[in-house]
Design an enzyme around this catalytic site. Structure first.
Site, PDB file in Angstrom:
ATOM      1  N   LYS A 131       0.866  -1.186   0.000  1.00 55.52           N
ATOM      2  CA  LYS A 131       0.000   0.000   0.000  1.00 55.52           C
ATOM      3  C   LYS A 131       0.895   1.226   0.000  1.00 55.52           C
ATOM      4  O   LYS A 131       1.509   1.569   1.017  1.00 55.52           O
ATOM      5  CB  LYS A 131      -0.913   0.054   1.228  1.00 55.52           C
ATOM      6  N   GLU A 149       9.483  16.670  15.087  1.00 54.36           N
ATOM      7  CA  GLU A 149       9.884  16.472  13.693  1.00 54.36           C
ATOM      8  C   GLU A 149       9.071  17.411  12.804  1.00 54.36           C
ATOM      9  O   GLU A 149       7.851  17.279  12.693  1.00 54.36           O
ATOM     10  CB  GLU A 149       9.666  15.019  13.275  1.00 54.36           C
ATOM     11  N   GLU A 202       9.800   1.779  10.723  1.00 51.26           N
ATOM     12  CA  GLU A 202      10.829   2.806  10.506  1.00 51.26           C
ATOM     13  C   GLU A 202      10.108   4.130  10.610  1.00 51.26           C
ATOM     14  O   GLU A 202       9.291   4.476   9.758  1.00 51.26           O
ATOM     15  CB  GLU A 202      11.486   2.608   9.137  1.00 51.26           C
ATOM     16  N   CYS A 220      13.249  11.523   6.953  1.00 48.36           N
ATOM     17  CA  CYS A 220      13.161  11.156   8.373  1.00 48.36           C
ATOM     18  C   CYS A 220      14.514  11.197   9.070  1.00 48.36           C
ATOM     19  O   CYS A 220      14.592  11.481  10.263  1.00 48.36           O
ATOM     20  CB  CYS A 220      12.535   9.773   8.527  1.00 48.36           C
TER      21      CYS A 220
END
Length: 468
Positions: free
Chosen positions: A169, A376, A244, A278
Site C-alpha cells: 500500500k 519532527e 521505521e 526522516c
C-alpha cells in the site's frame, strides 16, 4: 492525466468501489493522475492472491528468485526517465535529483538483494542440529510519500528475495511511481500473486492490512504516531512488525572540525527533498566559541539553495508535498519565532497560491527544549544549538524521543569516540557515506527492526531450530 487500477494476482483490476484518489502536483496544484481508493475487500483479494502464490514462490531455488530481481533491475533502469519524471511531478523533488535520490536506490536494491538471495546461508549446523531460516509467507508494506519508490523497494525487494510474496500500500499522496513499479514487475515476468498493489487511504487500506489475519509480517515506514497506531492493530493478530519512524537527528560539530564540510552536510541533509527526510540532520550542535563563524558559513550556504520549479535546472529545493504539509511547516517556523529562536536564513513563507514552497530556514540560539528542537518538522528547517562542553553536546544530542540518525564532525579519533555514544541507529563521521549493505533503523521512538544489509534480509525470515 494518468489513471491506474489495482494490481492483484498479476492483473490490473478495478477497485471494489468506484472511488478514486486524485494525485496533485505540489508545484502547480494540477491533478496529474488518479488511483483507486481501495477498501478491505480489495485487501482481501490481494492477500488471497499472495497466499496462493506463497508456497510455489518460496519453493523456488534462490538463484531463480534472484534472476527475477536482476531482470527487474534492468527494467527499472530502462524506464528510469519515466520513474524520475513521475516522482518529480508527484513529490516535487527537482528533476535533476530524482534519479540520484530516488530511482537509483531501487536499481541498487534489486541487484543487492538478488546477490543476497543467492549467497545467504539459510541453514546453519549447530552442536544440537540446525538453525533454519524460512520465509514468513505473506509480507505487507505500508510506505510513505517522501521517498515513494525507494522506501517500497527497500522493503519489498528484500522480502521477495527471501521467498515471501507481498502486498504493497503506497502513500495516497505519491502512488504513481509504485504503479509504474507494478508495471515493471509485470514486465520482468514475476509469477502472478508474488507482488500485489492496493492503493487507498491509510485509515482504510492501511488498517485493513494491519488487521488482516492472512498477512504474516508487516513493514511500515511513516510517522511515529502512525507507526504506533499501525503497530497496535498489527499486534491484534501477532504479526511480525518492522517500523521505521520519525527522527530529530543531531549533527554535532566538535573542536577541530572542518567547519565548511560540516555546514555543507548540515544544509544538504536539512534542505534536500525539501527537508522531507526522516533521517535529516535537523539539529546542528555547535561550540559557542565557533558560533559567529559557523553562522556566517550557514548564511552563505543557505543562499545557494534556490527554491522553485522542480523542472528548472537551477532549482535546488522544490515544494512541500501538500497544503497540509505547508501549513504545518509554516506553523513550526512561526513557533520558532514565538519561542525567541533567532532567524538567520529564510522565514515565514508567503501564501501557497502557486505551489507549496518554503525557503530553507535556519534558526540559531535554539535551546533543546524549544518546540522546533523537539518535534519532527518535516520541512527545510534547521535548528542550530550552541553548547559549552562536549559533555553538554552529548547530553543534548541524546535528549530526544528519537534515535534514528546522527553525524559528528571533528578530529577523526575524537569524532568516532563521540559517535559511539550517540543513541541512534546510524551515525556518520566526518561525512562518510553509507550503502544498501548497512542496516537502517532507529533507537527509541524511531522504530523497531532494521532495513538494508543482512539484518534487513533476515527480518523477512522466520527462525526455526531443528534438533536431531
Amino acid at each position: 492525466m494518468k489513471e491506474y487500477q489495482l494490481f492483484i494476482d498479476g492483473k490490473w483490476t478495478a477497485g471494489a468501489e468506484d472511488r478514486w484518489i486524485e494525485v496533485e502536483n505540489p508545484a502547480t496544484k494540477e491533478i496529474i493522475g488518479k488511483v483507486p481508493r481501495g477498501n478491505a475487500e480489495d485487501v482481501d483479494r490481494a492477500v488471497a492472491a499472495a497466499r496462493a502464490a506463497a508456497e510455489s514462490w518460496a519453493a523456488k531455488a534462490p538463484h531463480e528468485r534472484s534472476e527475477f530481481l536482476r531482470k527487474l533491475s534492468e527494467v527499472i533502469e530502462k524506464r528510469k526517465d519515466e520513474f524520475c519524471t513521475t516522482i518529480s511531478s508527484e513529490l516535487g523533488i527537482p528533476l535533476k535529483y530524482a534519479f540520484d535520490y530516488h530511482v537509483s536506490g531501487a536499481i541498487r536494491e534489486a541487484k543487492y538483494f538478488a546477490d543476497m538471495c543467492e549467497n545467504f546461508e539459510y541453514e546453519q549446523k549447530t552442536d544440537c542440529g540446525m538453525i533454519r531460516r524460512e520465509p514468513f509467507g505473506v509480507v505487507a508494506g505500508i510506505t510513505p510519500w517522501n521517498y515513494p519508490l525507494d522506501q517500497a523497494t527497500f522493503k519489498l525487494f528484500a522480502a521477495m528475495a527471501a521467498g515471501n510474496t507481498v502486498v504493497l500500500k503506497p502513500s495516497q499522496n505519491a502512488p504513481l511511481c509504485c504503479c509504474i513499479l507494478a508495471e515493471a514487475i509485470e514486465e520482468a515476468g514475476f509469477p502472478n500473486g508474488v507482488f500485489n498493489l492496493v492503493t487507498g487511504a491509510g485509515g482504510e487500506v492501511g488498517n485493513a492490512i494491519a488487521l488482516h489475519e492472512g498477512i504474516d509480517a508487516l513493514s511500515f515506514t511513516g510517522s511515529t504516531s502512525g507507526g504506533i497506531e499501525v503497530g497496535k492493530l498489527a499486534l491484534s493478530t501477532v504479526k511480525k512488525i518492522t517500523l521505521e519512524l520519525g527522527g530529530k537527528s543531531p549533527l554535532v560539530v566538535l573542536e577541530g572540525a572542518d567547519l565548511e564540510a560540516a555546514v555543507a552536510d548540515a544544509c544538504s541533509s536539512a534542505f534536500m527533498n525539501t527537508g522531507q527526510t526522516c533521517c535529516a540532520y535537523t539539529r546542528m550542535l555547535i561550540p559557542e566559541s565557533k558560533k559567529d563563524e559557523i553562522e556566517a558559513l550557514l548564511k552563505a550556504e543557505a543562499e545557494k539553495y534556490i527554491t522553485g520549479d522542480p523542472l528548472d535546472p537551477e532549482t535546488e529545493v522544490g515544494p512541500l508535498i501538500s497544503e497540509k504539509a505547508f501549513n504545518k511547516v509554516k506553523g513550526y517556523i512561526e513557533k520558532g519565532i514565538a519561542e525567541n529562536a533567532r532567524l538567520i536564513a529564510g522565514g515565514v513563507p508567503e501564501n501557497c497560491d502557486k505551489g507549496y514552497y518554503v525557503n530553507p530556514t535556519i534558526f540559531s540560539d535554539v535551546s533543546n527544549d524549544m518546540t522546533i528542537a523537539r518535534e519532527e518538522i518535516f520541512g527545510p528547517v534547521l535548528a542550530v544549538i550552541p553548547y559549552k562542553t562536549e559533555e553538554e553536546a552529548l547530553a543534548i544530542a541524546n535528549d530526544t524521543n528519537y534515535g534514528l540518525y546522527g553525524a559528528v564532525y571533528g578530529e577523526p579519533a575524537a569524532a568516532l569516540e563521540f559517535a559511539k555514544k550517540i543513541k541512534a541507529g546510524g551515525v556518520h563521521v566526518n561525512g562518510a557515506g553509507g550503502g544498501v549493505d548497512m542496516p537502517f533503523g532507529g533507537y527509541k521512538q524511531s522504530g523497531i527492526g532494521r532495513e538494508g544489509g543482512t539484518f534487513g534480509f533476515e527480518d523477512f525470515l522466520e527462525i526455526k531450530a531443528l534438533c536431531y
